[in-house]
Each structure stands twice: as structure tokens, then as C-alpha cells.
Design an enzyme around this catalytic site. Structure first.
Site, PDB file in Angstrom:
ATOM      1  N   THR A   1      38.103  15.166 -10.648  1.00 47.51           N
ATOM      2  CA  THR A   1      37.949  15.959  -9.494  1.00 47.51           C
ATOM      3  C   THR A   1      37.905  15.365  -8.386  1.00 47.51           C
ATOM      4  OG1 THR A   1      35.649  16.179  -9.245  1.00 47.51           O
ATOM      5  CG2 THR A   1      36.684  17.926 -10.988  1.00 47.51           C
TER       6      THR A   1
ATOM      7  N   VAL B   1      30.434   9.057 -11.610  1.00 44.20           N
ATOM      8  CA  VAL B   1      30.036   8.964 -10.371  1.00 44.20           C
ATOM      9  C   VAL B   1      31.368   8.533  -9.448  1.00 44.20           C
ATOM     10  CG1 VAL B   1      28.838   8.593  -8.240  1.00 44.20           C
ATOM     11  CG2 VAL B   1      27.671   8.950 -10.525  1.00 44.20           C
ATOM     12  N   LYS B   2      32.126   9.350  -8.744  1.00 51.28           N
ATOM     13  CA  LYS B   2      33.040   8.676  -8.131  1.00 51.28           C
ATOM     14  C   LYS B   2      32.942   8.195  -6.888  1.00 51.28           C
ATOM     15  CE  LYS B   2      37.987  10.552  -8.259  1.00 51.28           C
ATOM     16  NZ  LYS B   2      39.023  11.705  -8.165  1.00 51.28           N
ATOM     17  N   VAL B   3      33.252   7.162  -6.669  1.00 53.45           N
ATOM     18  CA  VAL B   3      32.898   6.377  -5.204  1.00 53.45           C
ATOM     19  C   VAL B   3      34.105   5.794  -4.637  1.00 53.45           C
ATOM     20  CG1 VAL B   3      31.414   4.513  -4.254  1.00 53.45           C
ATOM     21  CG2 VAL B   3      30.777   5.887  -6.572  1.00 53.45           C
TER      22      VAL B   3
END
Ligand code: E4P
EC number: 2.2.1.2
Length: 222
Positions: free
Chosen positions: A27, A86-88
Site C-alpha cells: 500500500t 514497514v515501508k520507508v
């Protein structure tokens, strides 16, 4: 190659999951906004709902851009479910945060990657996934697929374990090319995954099989 679906739409995620070919979800803040999900509580609840449908990796992106805030937000996201990744974003603070998360055993997806140098930094920081955006490079007349190839070569040269997650995949040929190159994962909307199903010879062949079956079942005239 793993198939992720790039959406926050629960119906699409359910449909892809029911097809039996889904390996995960990605997402981003734009996709969440498209579904009308706003406010921290709603965002967190939505990620929980996605994790209930798909018992596999779900990338949830931090909104913060400062290291300390990214850490706080990422840790909260990671606590939601064991499958949250966790998208960073690929920034200086982002790379620092990826390093921090990787040392804490929190899995990460380094997003907004548009060059081999950025992918190298993500791998050195210990990202679980790196997300080069194929379609957005194509949009500016740059060969997005060439970047996937370059990153796969670099990671193979040095044995980096960061998985190459081809993102911004826009059409079925992107998926085929990713598989030929050896990308570990591709993420795309459901429509692109479903486009792989289609072939006119499959349709006409099936129509003929069914027609022949019907004909054979007709009573024989004496
Ligand atoms: C990656 O994880 C992004 O969510 C996504 O693939 C971006 O795709 P777009 O360029 O079609 O918005």
C-alpha cells in the site's frame, strides 16, 4: 516470483487472495487516500483488516519524514501484526531508519527507488525489500525494466539478501519481463494480474470444447 497486489481496496485484495496466487500486499499513502481511509485510527484499523485477509507480508508506509518520528511510527505499525513490513522512503533519514529497524528485527520495504545507487544503499542498510518504480521511470522516457536488471545483477554480485520488489508495474508484459530478469517480487493492481489470464485461443478453444460436448449429448436420431 512472488505476486503482491498494490492496493488498499479490500474487495480487490479478497479477490486476489481467493485466486490462490497472492503472496502479499503493498500500500502507499495515495492508495489509502483513494479508499477514503484517513486519520490514524482508521489507517491502523484498515491495515489490521488487510492482515486478516492475507496471512502474508503487508507493506504499510510511514508518513513521517524525520528519523525519530519514522521510528515511532514504524514501531507502532510493526506492532499491529507480525506480517507488517514497514515501508520507508529512500531518503537519508529513511536509510538511517531502515538500518535501525533491521537491527531491531523489524522488516522494511525501501520505497521510491529510482536508481541503482539508491538500491545499493537500501541493501547496505539491511532493507528486506527494495521497491524500484518501473512504470514511473517509463513515464519519463527512462527504461524502468533496465533498472530492475541492474539491481538484480548488483545484489547477485555481492549476495545481498534484500529482495527486489518491482513496483509501479502497469501491464502484463512488465510482469513477464520481471520474471525473465529474476525479480524476487512484483506488485501490481488486480487488473494487471488478471490480464495474465487472457488469451484469445483459450477463449475460442474452450468455446469449441463446450460446443462439441453439447453436440455429443444430443439424442441420436433414428
Ligand atoms: C509501490 O509499492 C507503490 O505503491 C506503487 O507500485 C506505485 O505505483 P504507481 O506508480 O502506479 O502509483
Amino acid at each position: 516470483m512472488k505476486f503482491f497486489i498494490d492496493t488498499a481496496n479490500l474487495a480487490d485484495i479478497r479477490e486476489a487472495q481467493e485466486m490462490g496466487i497472492l503472496d502479499g500486499v503493498t500500500t502507499n499513502p495515495s492508495l489509502m487516500a483513494k479508499e477514503g481511509i484517513t486519520g490514524k485510527d482508521n489507517v491502523m484499523r484498515h491495515y489490521k483488516q488487510i492482515c486478516e485477509i492475507v496471512k502474508n507480508d503487508v507493506s504499510a508506509e510511514v508518513i513521517s519524514v524525520k528519523f525519530d518520528e519514522m521510528i515511532k511510527e514504524g514501531e507502532e505499525l510493526a506492532e499491529l501484526d507480525e506480517n507488517i513490513v514497514v515501508k520507508v522512503p529512500m531518503t537519508g533519514d529513511g536509510v538511517k531508519a531502515i538500518k535501525y529497524f533491521s537491527e531491531k528485527g523489524i522488516r522494511t520495504n525501501c520505497t521510491l527507488v529510482f536508481s541503482a545507487g539508491q538500491a545499493l544503499l537500501a541493501a547496505k542498510a539491511g532493507a528486506t525489500y527494495v521497491s524500484p518504480f518501473v512504470g514511473r521511470l517509463d513515464d519519463i522516457s527512462t527504461d524502468g525494466m533496465a533498472l530492475i536488471e541492474q539491481i538484480v545483477t548488483i545484489y547477485t554480485n555481492y549476495g545481498y539478501t534484500t529482495e527486489v520488489l518491482a513496483a509501479s508495474v502497469r501491464h502484463p508484459m512488465h510482469i513477464i519481463q520481471c520474471a525473465e530478469i529474476g525479480a524476487d517480487v512484483m506488485t501490481s493492481p488486480l487488473s494487471v494480474i488478471k490480464a495474465l489470464l487472457n488469451h484469445p485461443l483459450t477463449d475460442s478453444g474452450l468455446a469449441k470444447f463446450l460446443a462439441d460436448h453439447e453436440k455429443a449429448a444430443l439424442p441420436v436420431k433414428k
